[in-house]
Design a protein around this motif. Structure first.
Motif, short mmCIF file in Angstrom:
data_model
loop_
_atom_site.label_atom_id
_atom_site.label_comp_id
_atom_site.label_asym_id
_atom_site.label_seq_id
_atom_site.Cartn_x
_atom_site.Cartn_y
_atom_site.Cartn_z
N ASP A 31 -132.02 -76.80 49.01
CA ASP A 31 -132.37 -77.99 49.78
C ASP A 31 -133.82 -78.41 49.51
OD1 ASP A 31 -132.84 -79.95 51.60
OD2 ASP A 31 -132.09 -78.86 53.34
N PRO A 32 -134.05 -79.52 48.83
CA PRO A 32 -135.43 -79.96 48.54
C PRO A 32 -136.13 -80.50 49.78
CG PRO A 32 -133.87 -81.60 47.76
CD PRO A 32 -133.05 -80.43 48.25
N VAL A 33 -135.36 -80.87 50.81
CA VAL A 33 -135.98 -81.35 52.05
C VAL A 33 -136.61 -80.17 52.79
CG1 VAL A 33 -135.56 -82.47 54.27
CG2 VAL A 33 -134.34 -83.25 52.23
N HIS A 34 -135.88 -79.07 52.84
CA HIS A 34 -136.40 -77.87 53.50
C HIS A 34 -137.63 -77.33 52.78
CE1 HIS A 34 -136.37 -74.13 55.75
NE2 HIS A 34 -136.45 -73.47 54.61
N SER A 35 -137.64 -77.44 51.46
CA SER A 35 -138.79 -76.92 50.70
C SER A 35 -139.96 -77.88 50.71
CB SER A 35 -138.37 -76.65 49.25
OG SER A 35 -138.02 -77.87 48.59
N GLY A 36 -139.75 -79.10 51.24
CA GLY A 36 -140.85 -80.06 51.31
C GLY A 36 -141.02 -80.91 50.07
N GLU A 37 -140.11 -80.79 49.09
CA GLU A 37 -140.23 -81.56 47.86
C GLU A 37 -139.72 -82.99 48.02
OE1 GLU A 37 -139.69 -77.66 44.93
OE2 GLU A 37 -138.03 -79.05 45.24
N LEU A 38 -138.82 -83.19 48.98
CA LEU A 38 -138.27 -84.51 49.28
C LEU A 38 -138.22 -84.70 50.80
CD1 LEU A 38 -135.20 -85.35 46.97
CD2 LEU A 38 -137.33 -86.63 47.20
N THR A 39 -138.12 -85.95 51.24
CA THR A 39 -137.91 -86.24 52.64
C THR A 39 -136.58 -86.97 52.79
OG1 THR A 39 -139.01 -88.39 52.53
CG2 THR A 39 -140.39 -86.46 53.02
N GLN B 147 -142.59 -85.33 47.05
CA GLN B 147 -143.50 -85.34 48.20
C GLN B 147 -144.57 -84.27 48.08
OE1 GLN B 147 -143.11 -87.88 50.56
NE2 GLN B 147 -141.76 -88.46 48.86
N ARG B 148 -144.17 -83.10 47.64
CA ARG B 148 -145.14 -82.02 47.45
C ARG B 148 -144.67 -81.17 46.29
NH1 ARG B 148 -145.72 -80.44 52.22
NH2 ARG B 148 -144.00 -78.96 52.30
N ALA C 105 -130.52 -79.99 41.92
CA ALA C 105 -129.57 -81.02 41.50
C ALA C 105 -128.19 -80.76 42.11
CB ALA C 105 -129.48 -81.05 39.98
N THR C 106 -127.80 -79.49 42.15
CA THR C 106 -126.51 -79.14 42.76
C THR C 106 -126.46 -79.57 44.21
OG1 THR C 106 -126.21 -77.24 41.27
CG2 THR C 106 -124.98 -77.21 43.34
N TRP C 107 -127.54 -79.31 44.94
CA TRP C 107 -127.58 -79.68 46.36
C TRP C 107 -127.52 -81.20 46.53
CZ3 TRP C 107 -130.27 -82.57 49.86
CH2 TRP C 107 -130.11 -82.24 51.21
N GLU D 78 -143.97 -61.58 42.31
CA GLU D 78 -144.59 -62.90 42.35
C GLU D 78 -143.69 -63.90 43.06
OE1 GLU D 78 -145.31 -63.61 38.27
OE2 GLU D 78 -147.13 -62.40 38.17
N ALA D 79 -142.38 -63.83 42.76
CA ALA D 79 -141.43 -64.73 43.42
C ALA D 79 -141.38 -64.47 44.92
CB ALA D 79 -140.04 -64.54 42.80
N GLU D 80 -141.43 -63.18 45.30
CA GLU D 80 -141.42 -62.82 46.73
C GLU D 80 -142.67 -63.34 47.42
OE1 GLU D 80 -141.19 -58.80 49.54
OE2 GLU D 80 -140.87 -58.67 47.38
N ALA D 81 -143.80 -63.23 46.73
CA ALA D 81 -145.06 -63.72 47.31
C ALA D 81 -145.02 -65.23 47.48
CB ALA D 81 -146.23 -63.32 46.41
N ALA D 82 -144.46 -65.93 46.48
CA ALA D 82 -144.36 -67.39 46.57
C ALA D 82 -143.46 -67.79 47.74
CB ALA D 82 -143.83 -67.95 45.26
N ALA D 83 -142.34 -67.05 47.92
CA ALA D 83 -141.42 -67.34 49.01
C ALA D 83 -142.09 -67.09 50.36
CB ALA D 83 -140.16 -66.49 48.88
N TRP D 84 -142.89 -66.02 50.44
CA TRP D 84 -143.60 -65.70 51.69
C TRP D 84 -144.60 -66.80 52.03
CZ3 TRP D 84 -148.74 -64.81 52.93
CH2 TRP D 84 -148.97 -64.26 54.20
N LEU D 85 -145.31 -67.28 51.02
CA LEU D 85 -146.28 -68.34 51.25
C LEU D 85 -145.59 -69.62 51.72
CD1 LEU D 85 -148.67 -67.84 48.19
CD2 LEU D 85 -149.19 -67.38 50.60
N GLU D 86 -144.43 -69.92 51.12
CA GLU D 86 -143.68 -71.11 51.50
C GLU D 86 -143.21 -70.99 52.95
OE1 GLU D 86 -141.80 -74.80 51.27
OE2 GLU D 86 -143.32 -73.84 50.02
N ALA D 87 -142.68 -69.80 53.31
CA ALA D 87 -142.20 -69.59 54.68
C ALA D 87 -143.36 -69.71 55.68
CB ALA D 87 -141.54 -68.22 54.79
#
Length: 244
Positions: A55-63, A81-82, A14-16, A219-228
């Motif tokens: 940024d939700p665009v970078h994370s793929g949640e929005l376009t 979006q995802r 929301a801040t972004w 777990e957070a690090e693993a999720a970030a790795w998967l996203e990257a």
């Protein structure tokens, strides 16, 4: 739209959106699952907590196209979006914020009084406490027993109503306690005095919380790795398409 998932980090997202788009507060609030007044406070820099934009665009949640649709029509409702991958903890003791740890004895006392059928192992996993703390409260030998007042752990924010109901239902059916629940409850350490008991209790709780925090970080690090990795793979596919 009511069932649409929210971003992985709603406040940061929301801040972004407030800082980088012309979307209305209502659009941002609905997409992020927040109250419109929270978004208003962020825009006016009056929020109690400051968030780094995500940024939700970078994370793929929005376009960008979806954001442009929202900016062109204030009545348009943004579509996810995802959805973010859910990361849930299945092992280890519950991590409790420092601000709520002093409420644990009250929550334990409430469970012991209202649901004596619940085992120590189940209480330990539900509240995130130690075996000697539960035993001391049950036997009224806890160092602070005079100030302990039974209070609903759900009201105290120590667990959710769904989690409590599930434990009560399991205990009512006399189902055996799983090995995982037994392992999650630290072993009781006997002390020769109230002071030693308190020290051992605090040490055991600290170790349990540190372990839980470390697991959450992993777990957070693993999720970030998967996203990257996903972003990298999509970038590679895009380059291959361009070359073709």
């Amino acid at each position: 739209m009511a069932d649409q998932p929210t971003p992985l980090m709603p406040h940061a997202t929301a801040t972004w959106l407030v800082d980088n788009t012309g979307l209305s507060f209502e659009q941002i609030a609905e997409f992020c699952g927040l109250h419109i007044l929270e978004v208003q406070a962020m825009a006016d820099d009056l929020a109690g907590s400051k968030y780094t934009g995500r940024d939700p665009v970078h994370s793929g949640e929005l376009t960008l196209a979806e954001i442009e649709k929202g900016q062109a029509d204030s009545d348009y409702r943004l579509k996810m979006q995802r959805a973010p991958v859910a990361v849930s903890r299945t092992k280890g003791p519950r991590y409790t914020p420092v601000s709520k740890r002093q409420d644990k004895p009250d929550g334990i006392a409430w469970i012991l009084r209202n649901h004596p059928e619940i085992s120590d192992a189940q209480i330990g996993k539900l509240i995130g406490t130690t075996r000697n703390t539960i035993g001391a409260i049950r036997e009224r030998s806890h160092w602070n027993i005079q100030n302990i007042q039974p209070k609903d752990p759900v009201t105290l924010g120590l667990c959710s109503q769904r989690e409590l109901d599930a434990v009560v239902a399991k205990a009512a059916k006399n189902l055996p306690v799983s090995e995982e629940e037994n392992e999650a409850l630290p072993v009781e350490v006997k002390g020769s005095s109230d002071r030693e008991k308190l020290i051992e209790e605090l040490r055991a709780e600290r170790d349990a919380n540190e372990k839980a925090a470390a697991e959450a970080a992993q777990e957070a690090e693993a999720a970030a790795w998967l996203e990257a990795k996903r972003v990298s793979q999509e970038a590679g596919e895009g380059e291959t398409t361009d070359e073709a």
